[in-house]
Write an enzyme that holds these catalytic residues in place. Structure first.
Site, PDB file in Angstrom:
ATOM      1  N   GLU A 165       0.555  -0.813   0.026  1.00 64.40           N
ATOM      2  CA  GLU A 165      -0.219  -0.364  -0.140  1.00 64.40           C
ATOM      3  C   GLU A 165       0.862   1.415   0.233  1.00 64.40           C
ATOM      4  O   GLU A 165       1.152   1.924   0.658  1.00 64.40           O
ATOM      5  CB  GLU A 165      -0.754   0.169   1.471  1.00 64.40           C
ATOM      6  N   GLU A 203      -5.126  -8.555  -0.311  1.00 65.59           N
ATOM      7  CA  GLU A 203      -6.112  -8.285   0.944  1.00 65.59           C
ATOM      8  C   GLU A 203      -7.415  -7.877   0.263  1.00 65.59           C
ATOM      9  O   GLU A 203      -7.683  -7.281  -0.791  1.00 65.59           O
ATOM     10  CB  GLU A 203      -5.253  -6.990   1.287  1.00 65.59           C
TER      11      GLU A 203
HETATM   12  O1  AHR Z   1      -5.052  -6.182   7.126  1.00 65.33           O
HETATM   13  C1  AHR Z   1      -5.307  -4.848   6.952  1.00 65.33           C
HETATM   14  C2  AHR Z   1      -4.594  -3.886   7.067  1.00 65.33           C
HETATM   15  O2  AHR Z   1      -4.994  -3.717   6.128  1.00 65.33           O
HETATM   16  C3  AHR Z   1      -3.341  -4.178   6.382  1.00 65.33           C
HETATM   17  O3  AHR Z   1      -2.077  -4.088   7.240  1.00 65.33           O
HETATM   18  C4  AHR Z   1      -2.968  -2.894   5.065  1.00 65.33           C
HETATM   19  O4  AHR Z   1      -1.875  -3.278   4.611  1.00 65.33           O
HETATM   20  C5  AHR Z   1      -4.669  -2.718   4.689  1.00 65.33           C
HETATM   21  O5  AHR Z   1      -4.583  -1.545   4.697  1.00 65.33           O
END
Ligand code: AHR
Length: 514
Positions: free
Chosen positions: A172, A294
């Site tokens: 990110e 994610e």
């Molecule tokens: O999964 C929780 C968080 O969400 C992770 O650390 C991040 O990559 C995302 O914003």
């Protein structure tokens, strides 16, 4: 009302890469400590410090890969803190400001993957690390010959290198990974990836940081300059029906909230399609995988828990979101070749929850188990003749109080499906597998599933269902088996058609042998 799904057996797509069914374990709350890792001296049954029940649960899912150590944590993680005998204690400033004693580090992670027979996916530190630190991590893990890092690994008790098939360059970077512009990230990506070497026959896919949800400009800019130097491009998208600041509780939400949640999950279809279109401008042969590393439901933290630990219950609605999302990934198997549900244990939409030596397999877990048959199978095209469900002109005063601006009609399709085929060597037959989600909160659906262009006739049919009394029914530590995968009747109606009744808010898997 009768609805139908037609599976075209002659219209074969890509192989559904098993890595779509991957998981994610961050140093966050009790995902690692108290989740996967209990330590070698724990009273909790363990295998070299790994919670035995958790390891077995993931083995039963045929877990294909595990992403680690973050997430946001990855951009603060210095891998040398987590090797050898004397490990540095640090503060986990990203998640809860707790002391991180680094007792779970590189060796433990790779041994955990070996134990679960899954592929490791490491996310490197671009935020606070250096190109040297990142390249030395790869050398440490994968180099078989003599070199400073390989010698250090040996000094720490591991003679043989490990295989490392996936490596992410940052996390990110458009957000808490450094709030970078796409051009700046691309410069850094190109610099860092240059020094990530393929040692000793290791074949490592390099995965670049992709967009946050619908940030199509990010995709265009990074792909344009870096596409020749990457194997994967990530996408992060969480199901958040209202806003990041105003999250729903994981249970006790109303019907409008429910439908908004499913609508938010269905948005994955558009995201994947549009990012794929942009990627195809630079990579028409689809050599680069879209890695949705994610995804999942993100609710408000469970009452009484540390808000920095992202603890939430997991209900039938999570099962629906998992079912819908995995169907979307399957249907885009030509581009989506890897994905990681956030997160594996005790954090966000977890398949597994632990409390001391107790373990709960959540509704999401049961959907992952149900969908296993898609792993490695060949995608078939499906056409769904369906209706629409949702809420129209509702005045719900509770909802109004919570989300004042949030009144609108929410209309979504009632059915969502994917299908695949695999040859069963043992039985000498083709095994067709169809997964269907009935998103209707209240009503069941009687559906016909037809297999067009089927060679031969249906010989056997069976099915399973994951559902519960309400759309927010959970499995708790007190009652862990309320929502499980149960057998459901599938009737053979014709040589190429079966009939099945889908309960309200349910995920159904239909297996047909022909
Ligand atoms: O999964 C929780 C968080 O969400 C992770 O650390 C991040 O990559 C995302 O914003």
């Amino acid at each position: 009302m009768k609805e139908s799904i037609v599976v075209d057996c002659a219209n074969k797509g890509a192989t559904i890469n098993p890595d779509i069914y991957g998981h994610f374990a961050e140093h966050l709350g009790s995902c690692i400590y108290g989740g996967f890792w209990v330590g070698k001296n724990s009273d909790i049954p363990n295998i070299h410090g790994f919670n035995k029940a958790v390891v077995e649960a993931f083995k039963n899912l045929d877990i294909p890969n595990l992403r680690w150590p973050g997430g946001c944590f990855a951009d603060t993680y210095h891998w040398q803190d987590g090797i050898g005998k004397d490990r540095k204690k640090i503060v986990n400033t990203v998640w809860g400001d707790v002391v991180e004693d680094n007792s779970f580090g590189t060796h433990e992670f790779l041994e955990l993957c070996d134990e679960m027979k899954c592929k490791p996916y490491i996310c490197g530190n671009l935020g606070t690390g250096s190109a040297k630190e990142m390249s030395e991590w790869i050398e440490y893990i994968t180099n078989a010959s003599i070199s400073p890092m390989a010698d250090l690994r040996r000094a720490n008790g591991r003679e043989e290198p490990w295989k490392l098939p996936f490596f992410g360059v940052g996390n990110e970077s458009w957000g808490y990974g450094g709030f970078m512009r796409p051009d700046y990230y691309t410069d850094l990506y190109l610099q860092y990836q240059t020094f990530l070497k393929q040692y000793s026959g290791n074949k490592m896919d390099k995965i670049a940081v992709g967009p946050n949800g619908a940030d199509y400009e990010w995709t265009d800019k990074v792909m344009q300059r870096a596409h020749k130097f990457m194997n994967g491009f990530s996408l992060h998208y969480y199901t958040i029906p209202y806003s990041f600041e105003e999250k729903l509780p994981a249970t006790g939400f109303n019907k409008e909230d429910y439908y908004r949640m499913i609508r938010a999950a269905l948005k994955m279809e558009e995201l994947v399609r549009r990012h794929d279109e942009i990627m195809s401008k630079y990579d028409p042969e689809k050599k680069i995988s879209l890695v949705v590393d994610e995804w999942g439901n993100w609710f408000a933290p469970k009452e009484g828990t540390n808000p920095g630990f992202l603890v939430q219950d997991n209900s039938v609605s999570d099962a629906i979101v998992a079912g819908v999302t995995l169907n979307i990934f399957n249907n885009h198997a030509d581009r989506v070749r890897m994905a990681n549900l956030a997160q594996a244990v005790n954090v966000l939409q977890s398949p597994v929850l632990t409390q001391g030596d107790k373990i709960v397999l959540t509704p999401t877990y049961h959907v992952l188990h149900q969908y296993k048959k898609h792993m490695g199978a060949t995608l078939l095209s499906t056409t769904t003749a369906n209706t629409f469900v949702g809420v129209r002109d509702v005045v719900d005063f509770n909802a109004k109080q919570q989300h004042k601006e949030a009144k609108e009609n929410v209309i979504i399709p009632d059915l969502n499906a994917s299908a695949s085929v695999k040859h069963c060597d043992k039985c000498g037959k083709d095994l067709y597998f169809v997964t269907v989600v009935n998103t209707d909160a209240d009503s069941s659906r009687e559906i016909d599933v037809s297999f067009a262009n089927l060679a031969g006739a249906i010989a056997e049919a069976e099915g399973t269902v994951v559902t519960g009394d309400a759309y927010d029914t959970i499995n708790s530590f007190e009652n862990p088996d309320v929502v499980t995968e149960k057998a459901i009747s599938v009737k053979i109606r014709d040589k190429d058609t079966v009939t099945v009744s889908l309960p309200p808010h349910s995920v159904v898997g239909i297996t047909v042998k022909a």
